[in-house]
Design a protein around this motif. Structure first.
Motif, PDB file in Angstrom:
ATOM      1  N   MET A 341       0.690  -1.231   0.086  1.00 41.89           N
ATOM      2  CA  MET A 341      -0.037  -0.013  -0.011  1.00 41.89           C
ATOM      3  C   MET A 341       0.753   1.260  -0.061  1.00 41.89           C
ATOM      4  SD  MET A 341      -3.460   0.911   0.010  1.00 41.89           S
ATOM      5  CE  MET A 341      -3.065   2.517  -1.023  1.00 41.89           C
ATOM      6  N   GLU A 342       1.961   1.012   0.686  1.00 43.73           N
ATOM      7  CA  GLU A 342       2.941   2.284   0.715  1.00 43.73           C
ATOM      8  C   GLU A 342       3.426   2.503  -0.862  1.00 43.73           C
ATOM      9  OE1 GLU A 342       3.920   4.798   2.899  1.00 43.73           O
ATOM     10  OE2 GLU A 342       1.995   4.120   4.117  1.00 43.73           O
ATOM     11  N   VAL A 343       3.833   1.499  -1.455  1.00 39.75           N
ATOM     12  CA  VAL A 343       4.200   1.626  -3.042  1.00 39.75           C
ATOM     13  C   VAL A 343       3.036   2.057  -3.687  1.00 39.75           C
ATOM     14  CG1 VAL A 343       4.688   0.418  -4.958  1.00 39.75           C
ATOM     15  CG2 VAL A 343       5.685  -0.301  -2.743  1.00 39.75           C
ATOM     16  N   LEU A 344       1.718   1.733  -3.578  1.00 43.89           N
ATOM     17  CA  LEU A 344       0.717   2.436  -4.156  1.00 43.89           C
ATOM     18  C   LEU A 344       0.588   4.026  -3.837  1.00 43.89           C
ATOM     19  CD1 LEU A 344       0.146  -0.538  -4.891  1.00 43.89           C
ATOM     20  CD2 LEU A 344      -2.253  -0.077  -4.555  1.00 43.89           C
ATOM     21  N   LYS A 345       0.799   4.322  -2.696  1.00 46.78           N
ATOM     22  CA  LYS A 345       0.539   5.517  -2.207  1.00 46.78           C
ATOM     23  C   LYS A 345       1.604   6.538  -2.955  1.00 46.78           C
ATOM     24  CE  LYS A 345       0.366   8.395   2.047  1.00 46.78           C
ATOM     25  NZ  LYS A 345       0.424   8.201   3.527  1.00 46.78           N
ATOM     26  N   TYR A 346       2.823   5.751  -2.928  1.00 46.49           N
ATOM     27  CA  TYR A 346       3.935   6.954  -3.571  1.00 46.49           C
ATOM     28  C   TYR A 346       3.461   7.210  -4.961  1.00 46.49           C
ATOM     29  CZ  TYR A 346       8.059   8.548  -5.453  1.00 46.49           C
ATOM     30  OH  TYR A 346       8.965   9.408  -6.320  1.00 46.49           O
ATOM     31  N   VAL A 347       3.378   5.907  -5.714  1.00 43.41           N
ATOM     32  CA  VAL A 347       3.461   6.134  -7.176  1.00 43.41           C
ATOM     33  C   VAL A 347       2.161   6.991  -7.737  1.00 43.41           C
ATOM     34  CG1 VAL A 347       4.638   4.002  -7.707  1.00 43.41           C
ATOM     35  CG2 VAL A 347       2.253   3.761  -7.425  1.00 43.41           C
ATOM     36  N   THR A 348       1.218   7.108  -6.642  1.00 46.56           N
ATOM     37  CA  THR A 348       0.214   7.998  -7.186  1.00 46.56           C
ATOM     38  C   THR A 348       0.051   9.421  -6.344  1.00 46.56           C
ATOM     39  OG1 THR A 348      -1.334   6.943  -5.394  1.00 46.56           O
ATOM     40  CG2 THR A 348      -1.585   6.133  -7.603  1.00 46.56           C
ATOM     41  N   SER A 349       1.318   9.715  -5.807  1.00 48.84           N
ATOM     42  CA  SER A 349       1.541  10.915  -4.976  1.00 48.84           C
ATOM     43  C   SER A 349       1.552  12.070  -6.002  1.00 48.84           C
ATOM     44  CB  SER A 349       2.751  10.957  -4.019  1.00 48.84           C
ATOM     45  OG  SER A 349       3.811  10.676  -5.028  1.00 48.84           O
ATOM     46  N   ASP A 350       1.266  13.169  -5.721  1.00 49.94           N
ATOM     47  CA  ASP A 350       1.387  14.430  -6.707  1.00 49.94           C
ATOM     48  C   ASP A 350       3.022  14.568  -7.245  1.00 49.94           C
ATOM     49  OD1 ASP A 350      -0.964  15.188  -5.948  1.00 49.94           O
ATOM     50  OD2 ASP A 350      -0.529  17.144  -5.115  1.00 49.94           O
ATOM     51  N   GLU A 351       3.963  14.102  -6.337  1.00 50.98           N
ATOM     52  CA  GLU A 351       5.386  14.328  -6.734  1.00 50.98           C
ATOM     53  C   GLU A 351       5.617  13.089  -8.012  1.00 50.98           C
ATOM     54  OE1 GLU A 351       9.480  12.611  -4.725  1.00 50.98           O
ATOM     55  OE2 GLU A 351       7.732  12.819  -3.386  1.00 50.98           O
ATOM     56  N   HIS A 352       5.294  11.855  -7.758  1.00 50.96           N
ATOM     57  CA  HIS A 352       5.622  10.878  -8.879  1.00 50.96           C
ATOM     58  C   HIS A 352       4.589  11.373 -10.108  1.00 50.96           C
ATOM     59  CE1 HIS A 352       7.549   7.599 -10.564  1.00 50.96           C
ATOM     60  NE2 HIS A 352       6.627   7.275 -10.882  1.00 50.96           N
ATOM     61  N   GLU A 353       3.324  11.697  -9.706  1.00 47.95           N
ATOM     62  CA  GLU A 353       2.482  11.851 -10.945  1.00 47.95           C
ATOM     63  C   GLU A 353       2.709  13.140 -11.559  1.00 47.95           C
ATOM     64  OE1 GLU A 353      -1.069  10.617 -12.221  1.00 47.95           O
ATOM     65  OE2 GLU A 353       0.500   9.050 -11.729  1.00 47.95           O
ATOM     66  N   LEU A 354       3.482  13.854 -10.992  1.00 49.21           N
ATOM     67  CA  LEU A 354       3.896  15.157 -11.896  1.00 49.21           C
ATOM     68  C   LEU A 354       5.041  14.659 -12.960  1.00 49.21           C
ATOM     69  CD1 LEU A 354       3.708  18.223 -12.340  1.00 49.21           C
ATOM     70  CD2 LEU A 354       5.886  18.412 -10.613  1.00 49.21           C
ATOM     71  N   ILE A 355       5.791  13.561 -12.317  1.00 45.98           N
ATOM     72  CA  ILE A 355       6.851  13.140 -13.418  1.00 45.98           C
ATOM     73  C   ILE A 355       6.177  12.286 -14.478  1.00 45.98           C
ATOM     74  CG2 ILE A 355       8.616  11.333 -13.429  1.00 45.98           C
ATOM     75  CD1 ILE A 355       9.355  12.216 -10.334  1.00 45.98           C
ATOM     76  N   GLU A 356       5.159  11.350 -14.048  1.00 50.81           N
ATOM     77  CA  GLU A 356       4.358  10.888 -15.009  1.00 50.81           C
ATOM     78  C   GLU A 356       3.856  11.570 -15.969  1.00 50.81           C
ATOM     79  OE1 GLU A 356       3.313   6.828 -14.824  1.00 50.81           O
ATOM     80  OE2 GLU A 356       5.610   7.282 -14.448  1.00 50.81           O
ATOM     81  N   SER A 357       3.181  12.829 -15.765  1.00 52.02           N
ATOM     82  CA  SER A 357       2.615  13.583 -16.388  1.00 52.02           C
ATOM     83  C   SER A 357       3.594  14.143 -17.630  1.00 52.02           C
ATOM     84  CB  SER A 357       1.737  14.622 -15.729  1.00 52.02           C
ATOM     85  OG  SER A 357       0.857  15.441 -16.767  1.00 52.02           O
TER      86      SER A 357
END
Length: 447
Positions: A341-357
């Motif tokens: 769940m901590e992995v899911l929480k990080y990969v959907t964080s604003d921080e990582h989603e900004l990179i993804e976008s």
């Protein structure tokens, strides 16, 4: 526990996501193509907890370990130094049935919403993470609601989306320029598309140019009318009705049969136009396909192309494609659900989603600042990607079942008979309904 020798439908999963269909349109694409992203430039904040976990992540789409690490693995190893991560790609020797037979633990499955019914549900891997979401303080209100609804239609909140997907309309600028026709635009209706298709369906110098094509399978899976493919209550095919007939007639049949030369070309070819026709042969002016084609097909680097939003129906203005997100699903068999769940929480964080976008992966969050930078680090940053994806609102996801593929396969083969002049529409739907129900019954007996 693992399912008792119950194997999923895995034939649909191919190595590079959506582009199974580049050469064979009857295959089912289950994940959107993804850019070959470099590692994030910003190091994530390190999690200093002492919890240790050995997490195994299975990539159902077959993305390589390098591709996984470039998107998530490298950042996760920095973020969670106490976690040991092992990634297994779906390929020969490590298919899901083989891993289940070998007793290989799997904690997280990376899969599309289209593949989840076969891989997650059929193998009884599904696990509702609602309690974990509360425990780990994950704010679900941050997410695009339709992405979460897509997994809830399977029966529960079994994971979190990591990138979006959906149909867009690609077009070849050179063909429109050749015939002096204005380019497609965001906000067109299907009637507009049909009229535009007529203008660029021509035989020039012995070469047949077609105005528009798509597959049968993709629009069915992402239909804007949110029509179910299987009646979940009865587990019978739900396609032999006027709404489905009208949809298939407008989107698949009419663009071909309205032009005698296009129709004759298809009947002689005995095959529908598809990715190769658009990107390589360049005899197809417009092509509706899952967003991400540009990342998977090399010809897009030199093709003179752009994209617009999927056309809409007059009785559903502003409603485009159903979402087709990819998820990280936590399995019921995982011994490390909190770590997962901590992995899911990080990969959907604003921080990582900004990179993804920035890297051109459709963001799963409502945050407008994240949407604003969509695709800016890609080679296609000057294309109309943002409008193509976000101009319309997403349609409500339909209820998916493990039997959907059986119905889609039946309608795909029978609708082609209509285009080839071998059957009328009503007959095609009746036969498809019968064939699909028979295939569903056979599938039930194999359980």
């Amino acid at each position: 526990m693992y399912a008792k020798k119950r194997l999923p439908i895995v034939g649909a999963f191919l190595a590079i996501a959506v582009m199974t269909a580049c050469t064979n349109q009857t295959k089912v694409d289950n994940t959107a193509p993804l850019p070959n992203n470099p590692s994030p430039t910003k190091e994530p904040t390190v999690d200093k907890s002492s919890e240790k976990a050995d997490l195994v992540i299975y990539g159902a789409a077959g993305n390589t370990e390098d591709e996984f690490n470039n998107r998530w693995g490298n950042a996760l190893k920095v973020k969670f130094p106490n976690y040991t991560l092992k990634y297994i790609a779906n390929q020969k020797g490590s298919t899901l049935p083989e891993l289940i037979t070998a007793g290989q633990p799997i904690d997280i499955i990376f899969d599309s919403i289209g593949g989840a019914a076969g891989n997650l549900i059929q193998n009884e891997f599904q696990y509702d993470i609602s309690d974990l979401v509360k425990k780990h303080n994950v704010d679900l209100s941050r997410f695009e609601p339709s992405f979460l609804d897509a997994t809830r239609q399977l029966g529960g909140l079994y994971g979190l989306p990591v990138n979006g997907g959906g149909l867009v309309l690609y077009y070849n600028k050179d063909i429109f320029d050749k015939f002096g026709v204005a380019y497609p635009a965001d906000g067109m209706t299907w009637e507009d598309l049909l009229a535009l298709s007529k203008k660029v369906t021509k035989n020039e110098g012995g070469k047949q140019y077609a105005g528009f094509a798509t597959s049968v399978t993709h629009p069915m899976r992402m239909n804007p009318m949110s029509m179910d493919i299987v009646d979940k209550a009865t587990t019978r095919a739900a396609i032999d009705n006027d709404k489905w007939k009208q949809f298939i007639q407008n989107v698949i049949v009419n663009p071909i049969v309205q032009d005698a030369e296009y129709k004759a070309f298809i009947q002689e070819k005995k095959g529908m136009l598809f990715t190769n026709d658009f990107a390589k042969e360049q005899n197809l002016a417009m092509f509706a396909m899952n967003f991400g084609l540009q990342y998977a097909v090399k010809e897009f680097e030199t093709l003179n192309w752009d994209m617009v939003s999927l056309p809409t129906f007059k009785d559903a203005p502003g409603v485009g494609t159903q979402p087709y997100p990819n998820f990280f699903f936590i399995t019921a068999s995982s011994k490390y659900k909190d770590a997962a769940m901590e992995v899911l929480k990080y990969v959907t964080s604003d921080e990582h989603e900004l990179i993804e976008s920035k890297k051109g992966n459709i963001p799963v969050l409502k945050n407008e600042e994240i949407k604003k930078v969509f695709g800016q680090d890609t080679a296609f940053k000057n294309k109309n990607m943002k409008n193509a994806v976000f101009f319309n609102k997403f349609a409500t996801p339909h209820a998916r079942t493990i039997y959907d593929d059986k119905v889609i396969g039946a309608i795909d083969s029978n609708i082609k008979k209509v285009v080839y002049g071998e059957a009328d529409l009503n007959t095609a739907f009746r036969l498809a309904q019968e064939e699909a129900n028979k295939a569903i019954d056979e599938m039930k007996l194999k359980k």
